[in-house]
Write a protein that holds these residues in place. Structure first.
Motif, PDB file in Angstrom:
ATOM      1  N   PRO A  39     -29.105 -25.608 -69.573  1.00 22.83           N
ATOM      2  CA  PRO A  39     -27.989 -26.605 -70.571  1.00 22.83           C
ATOM      3  C   PRO A  39     -26.804 -26.033 -70.574  1.00 22.83           C
ATOM      4  O   PRO A  39     -25.777 -27.084 -70.611  1.00 22.83           O
ATOM      5  CB  PRO A  39     -28.625 -26.641 -71.725  1.00 22.83           C
ATOM      6  CG  PRO A  39     -29.787 -25.476 -71.962  1.00 22.83           C
ATOM      7  CD  PRO A  39     -30.109 -25.028 -70.454  1.00 22.83           C
ATOM      8  N   SER A  40     -26.328 -24.897 -70.374  1.00 23.19           N
ATOM      9  CA  SER A  40     -25.093 -24.399 -70.489  1.00 23.19           C
ATOM     10  C   SER A  40     -23.993 -24.817 -69.104  1.00 23.19           C
ATOM     11  O   SER A  40     -23.036 -25.186 -69.404  1.00 23.19           O
ATOM     12  CB  SER A  40     -24.784 -22.900 -70.464  1.00 23.19           C
ATOM     13  OG  SER A  40     -25.679 -22.539 -71.874  1.00 23.19           O
ATOM     14  N   THR A  41     -24.678 -24.877 -68.367  1.00 22.41           N
ATOM     15  CA  THR A  41     -24.094 -25.460 -67.070  1.00 22.41           C
ATOM     16  C   THR A  41     -23.627 -26.681 -66.917  1.00 22.41           C
ATOM     17  O   THR A  41     -22.598 -27.163 -66.432  1.00 22.41           O
ATOM     18  CB  THR A  41     -24.996 -25.284 -65.813  1.00 22.41           C
ATOM     19  OG1 THR A  41     -26.035 -26.479 -65.812  1.00 22.41           O
ATOM     20  CG2 THR A  41     -25.693 -24.114 -65.634  1.00 22.41           C
ATOM     21  N   GLN A  42     -24.044 -27.619 -67.769  1.00 22.19           N
ATOM     22  CA  GLN A  42     -23.507 -29.173 -67.970  1.00 22.19           C
ATOM     23  C   GLN A  42     -24.034 -30.021 -66.476  1.00 22.19           C
ATOM     24  O   GLN A  42     -23.603 -30.912 -66.321  1.00 22.19           O
ATOM     25  CB  GLN A  42     -22.038 -29.295 -68.235  1.00 22.19           C
ATOM     26  CG  GLN A  42     -21.840 -28.744 -69.523  1.00 22.19           C
ATOM     27  CD  GLN A  42     -20.591 -28.813 -69.945  1.00 22.19           C
ATOM     28  OE1 GLN A  42     -19.795 -29.852 -69.923  1.00 22.19           O
ATOM     29  NE2 GLN A  42     -19.763 -27.526 -70.134  1.00 22.19           N
ATOM     30  N   LEU A  43     -24.942 -29.370 -65.736  1.00 24.94           N
ATOM     31  CA  LEU A  43     -25.192 -30.106 -64.466  1.00 24.94           C
ATOM     32  C   LEU A  43     -26.493 -31.247 -64.685  1.00 24.94           C
ATOM     33  O   LEU A  43     -27.232 -31.017 -65.554  1.00 24.94           O
ATOM     34  CB  LEU A  43     -26.020 -28.950 -63.486  1.00 24.94           C
ATOM     35  CG  LEU A  43     -24.856 -27.905 -63.046  1.00 24.94           C
ATOM     36  CD1 LEU A  43     -25.926 -26.776 -62.100  1.00 24.94           C
ATOM     37  CD2 LEU A  43     -23.794 -28.650 -61.983  1.00 24.94           C
ATOM     38  N   LYS A  44     -26.274 -32.401 -63.972  1.00 26.76           N
ATOM     39  CA  LYS A  44     -26.914 -33.351 -64.292  1.00 26.76           C
ATOM     40  C   LYS A  44     -26.977 -34.390 -62.833  1.00 26.76           C
ATOM     41  O   LYS A  44     -26.046 -34.748 -62.351  1.00 26.76           O
ATOM     42  CB  LYS A  44     -26.517 -34.243 -65.103  1.00 26.76           C
ATOM     43  CG  LYS A  44     -27.615 -35.340 -65.638  1.00 26.76           C
ATOM     44  CD  LYS A  44     -26.889 -36.273 -66.687  1.00 26.76           C
ATOM     45  CE  LYS A  44     -27.953 -37.490 -66.978  1.00 26.76           C
ATOM     46  NZ  LYS A  44     -27.744 -38.292 -68.039  1.00 26.76           N
ATOM     47  N   ASN A  45     -28.232 -33.935 -62.116  1.00 23.57           N
ATOM     48  CA  ASN A  45     -28.569 -34.597 -61.146  1.00 23.57           C
ATOM     49  C   ASN A  45     -27.201 -34.264 -59.845  1.00 23.57           C
ATOM     50  O   ASN A  45     -26.719 -35.222 -59.364  1.00 23.57           O
ATOM     51  CB  ASN A  45     -28.773 -36.166 -61.097  1.00 23.57           C
ATOM     52  CG  ASN A  45     -29.884 -36.539 -61.947  1.00 23.57           C
ATOM     53  OD1 ASN A  45     -29.464 -37.210 -63.047  1.00 23.57           O
ATOM     54  ND2 ASN A  45     -30.808 -36.018 -61.541  1.00 23.57           N
ATOM     55  N   PRO A  46     -26.924 -32.968 -59.454  1.00 24.01           N
ATOM     56  CA  PRO A  46     -25.998 -32.842 -58.933  1.00 24.01           C
ATOM     57  C   PRO A  46     -26.178 -33.311 -57.479  1.00 24.01           C
ATOM     58  O   PRO A  46     -27.366 -33.207 -56.848  1.00 24.01           O
ATOM     59  CB  PRO A  46     -25.714 -31.359 -58.704  1.00 24.01           C
ATOM     60  CG  PRO A  46     -26.953 -30.857 -59.141  1.00 24.01           C
ATOM     61  CD  PRO A  46     -27.473 -31.785 -60.157  1.00 24.01           C
ATOM     62  N   GLN A  47     -25.339 -33.916 -56.629  1.00 33.47           N
ATOM     63  CA  GLN A  47     -25.662 -34.499 -55.346  1.00 33.47           C
ATOM     64  C   GLN A  47     -24.536 -33.970 -53.952  1.00 33.47           C
ATOM     65  O   GLN A  47     -24.998 -34.202 -52.960  1.00 33.47           O
ATOM     66  CB  GLN A  47     -25.353 -35.987 -55.324  1.00 33.47           C
ATOM     67  CG  GLN A  47     -26.160 -36.853 -56.226  1.00 33.47           C
ATOM     68  CD  GLN A  47     -26.281 -38.309 -56.130  1.00 33.47           C
ATOM     69  OE1 GLN A  47     -26.485 -38.838 -55.186  1.00 33.47           O
ATOM     70  NE2 GLN A  47     -25.576 -38.961 -57.252  1.00 33.47           N
ATOM     71  N   ALA A  48     -23.575 -33.177 -54.530  1.00 28.89           N
ATOM     72  CA  ALA A  48     -22.775 -32.662 -53.734  1.00 28.89           C
ATOM     73  C   ALA A  48     -22.040 -31.348 -54.226  1.00 28.89           C
ATOM     74  O   ALA A  48     -22.020 -31.188 -55.404  1.00 28.89           O
ATOM     75  CB  ALA A  48     -21.615 -33.637 -53.512  1.00 28.89           C
ATOM     76  N   LEU A  49     -21.563 -30.660 -53.532  1.00 30.76           N
ATOM     77  CA  LEU A  49     -20.705 -29.110 -53.843  1.00 30.76           C
ATOM     78  C   LEU A  49     -19.763 -29.007 -52.960  1.00 30.76           C
ATOM     79  O   LEU A  49     -20.060 -29.398 -51.499  1.00 30.76           O
ATOM     80  CB  LEU A  49     -21.686 -28.134 -54.229  1.00 30.76           C
ATOM     81  CG  LEU A  49     -22.434 -27.731 -53.090  1.00 30.76           C
ATOM     82  CD1 LEU A  49     -21.943 -26.490 -52.238  1.00 30.76           C
ATOM     83  CD2 LEU A  49     -23.644 -27.112 -53.884  1.00 30.76           C
ATOM     84  N   ALA A  50     -18.675 -27.851 -53.059  1.00 23.91           N
ATOM     85  CA  ALA A  50     -17.878 -27.342 -52.196  1.00 23.91           C
ATOM     86  C   ALA A  50     -17.813 -26.061 -52.587  1.00 23.91           C
ATOM     87  O   ALA A  50     -17.809 -25.664 -53.573  1.00 23.91           O
ATOM     88  CB  ALA A  50     -16.500 -28.229 -52.165  1.00 23.91           C
ATOM     89  N   LEU A  51     -17.368 -25.165 -51.555  1.00 27.97           N
ATOM     90  CA  LEU A  51     -17.515 -23.732 -51.816  1.00 27.97           C
ATOM     91  C   LEU A  51     -15.896 -23.347 -51.316  1.00 27.97           C
ATOM     92  O   LEU A  51     -15.513 -23.378 -50.246  1.00 27.97           O
ATOM     93  CB  LEU A  51     -18.427 -22.990 -51.004  1.00 27.97           C
ATOM     94  CG  LEU A  51     -18.493 -21.476 -50.855  1.00 27.97           C
ATOM     95  CD1 LEU A  51     -18.777 -21.127 -52.461  1.00 27.97           C
ATOM     96  CD2 LEU A  51     -19.460 -21.078 -49.883  1.00 27.97           C
ATOM     97  N   ASP A  52     -15.608 -22.392 -52.250  1.00 30.17           N
ATOM     98  CA  ASP A  52     -14.056 -21.555 -51.999  1.00 30.17           C
ATOM     99  C   ASP A  52     -14.774 -20.270 -51.691  1.00 30.17           C
ATOM    100  O   ASP A  52     -14.947 -19.509 -52.581  1.00 30.17           O
ATOM    101  CB  ASP A  52     -13.396 -21.594 -53.052  1.00 30.17           C
ATOM    102  CG  ASP A  52     -12.028 -20.807 -52.656  1.00 30.17           C
ATOM    103  OD1 ASP A  52     -11.870 -20.142 -51.998  1.00 30.17           O
ATOM    104  OD2 ASP A  52     -10.819 -21.103 -53.432  1.00 30.17           O
ATOM    105  N   TRP A  53     -15.011 -19.947 -50.413  1.00 33.78           N
ATOM    106  CA  TRP A  53     -15.456 -18.510 -49.915  1.00 33.78           C
ATOM    107  C   TRP A  53     -14.633 -17.558 -50.105  1.00 33.78           C
ATOM    108  O   TRP A  53     -15.105 -16.502 -50.077  1.00 33.78           O
ATOM    109  CB  TRP A  53     -16.183 -18.735 -48.647  1.00 33.78           C
ATOM    110  CG  TRP A  53     -15.577 -19.537 -47.468  1.00 33.78           C
ATOM    111  CD1 TRP A  53     -15.416 -20.991 -47.077  1.00 33.78           C
ATOM    112  CD2 TRP A  53     -14.201 -18.983 -46.823  1.00 33.78           C
ATOM    113  NE1 TRP A  53     -14.687 -21.250 -46.370  1.00 33.78           N
ATOM    114  CE2 TRP A  53     -13.992 -20.054 -45.854  1.00 33.78           C
ATOM    115  CE3 TRP A  53     -13.762 -17.608 -46.496  1.00 33.78           C
ATOM    116  CZ2 TRP A  53     -12.832 -19.835 -45.024  1.00 33.78           C
ATOM    117  CZ3 TRP A  53     -12.755 -17.780 -45.630  1.00 33.78           C
ATOM    118  CH2 TRP A  53     -12.059 -18.774 -45.099  1.00 33.78           C
TER     119      TRP A  53
END
Length: 231
Positions: A39-53
Motif C-alpha cells: 500500500p505504501s507504494t501507491q502502485l495500482k495496475n502498473p502497465q509501463a515503467l522506465a529505468l534510469d540505470w
C-alpha cells in the motif's frame, strides 16, 4: 526494462500492483530477486515503467502522476518522489528516460513533455514538442548517447498503415517535426506494439500486431547523429 548495470530485468505486474525484478540470466519458473509492492507504494495496475540505470531509479506512470522508486527497493516502500498531480498532470501513460542527459520524457495530449529526471511535485516540463505527430505518440525509448527520442507515432489510427517511429532530440522544443521517420508513414506498420534499439548494430526493432512479426531497420545515420546534444 533492462538494467545494463546490474544485469536485471524489471517488469510491471498489472494484477499484483507490483514491479518485479529478475536476474538477467533467469530461466524457467524462478522467483524475482526483488518486488516493489504494498500500500505504501501507491502502485495500482502498473502497465509501463522506465529505468534510469545511472541514478538507479525506476519511473512508473500512474494516472496523472509519475512515481519514482529506488531500483533497490524490496517490499512495501513509499516512492522517493512523485511528479505531477490532478491539477498539474504529467499524462505519462507512456514515458522514457534519458539517463545521460538527465531527462524524463512523457507522452501527453499536448505532445512530448520533457522534464528534468529529478523533477518532482508540480515542476513544469523544461520543453514540450508540440508538433501534430508528437501528439499521437505511444511507445517510446531513447538513445542516450545521442539524446534521441524514438517514439511510435500513429497519425491515422489503428490499421491505417500510417504508423512509424519518429525521432526527436531531447533538446527539441515547440512545433518541431520528427527528424527521421522509420518504417512509414505509408509503409508496412499499422499497429505497433514494441520499439527497441540495437545501438551496436545501429538498428531499430519494431513489432507490429497486424504484421504479426518483428522487423528491423538499419538506420546508421540516426545513431551517428550528434545534433541531439545541447547546442
Amino acid at each position: 526494462a533492462y538494467d545494463p548495470v546490474k544485469d536485471e530485468i524489471l517488469i510491471p505486474q498489472f494484477f499484483a500492483f507490483a514491479i518485479l525484478t529478475y536476474r538477467g540470466d533467469s530461466n524457467g519458473n524462478v522467483a524475482p530477486v526483488r518486488k516493489i509492492f504494498g500500500p505504501s507504494t501507491q502502485l495500482k495496475n502498473p502497465q509501463a515503467l522506465a529505468l534510469d540505470w545511472i541514478r538507479g531509479e525506476v519511473f512508473v506512470p500512474q494516472d496523472d502522476r509519475v512515481l519514482v522508486f529506488s531500483r533497490d527497493v524490496n517490499g512495501d516502500s513509499a516512492p522517493l518522489r512523485i511528479l505531477g498531480d490532478k491539477d498539474h498532470p504529467v499524462d505519462g501513460g507512456r514515458l522514457t528516460v534519458d539517463p545521460v542527459h538527465g531527462f524524463l520524457i512523457a507522452s501527453a495530449p499536448e505532445g512530448l513533455k520533457i522534464y528534468r529526471s529529478t523533477a518532482q511535485g508540480t515542476e513544469p516540463p523544461v520543453r514540450i514538442i508540440t508538433h501534430k505527430d508528437a501528439k499521437e505518440v505511444g511507445l517510446m525509448t531513447t538513445h542516450p548517447e545521442t539524446g534521441m527520442i524514438f517514439a511510435g507515432v500513429r497519425p491515422g489510427g489503428r490499421y491505417a498503415k500510417e504508423d512509424y517511429v519518429g525521432v526527436w532530440s531531447v533538446y527539441d522544443n515547440g512545433d518541431v517535426p520528427a527528424r527521421w521517420a522509420i518504417g512509414g508513414p505509408g509503409g508496412i506498420l499499422s499497429d505497433m506494439r514494441g520499439v527497441a534499439l540495437d545501438a551496436k548494430n545501429k538498428s531499430v526493432i519494431i513489432s507490429d500486431k497486424t504484421v504479426n512479426g518483428v522487423m528491423t531497420w538499419y538506420v546508421p545515420e540516426v545513431f551517428d547523429n550528434i545534433t541531439g546534444r545541447k547546442r
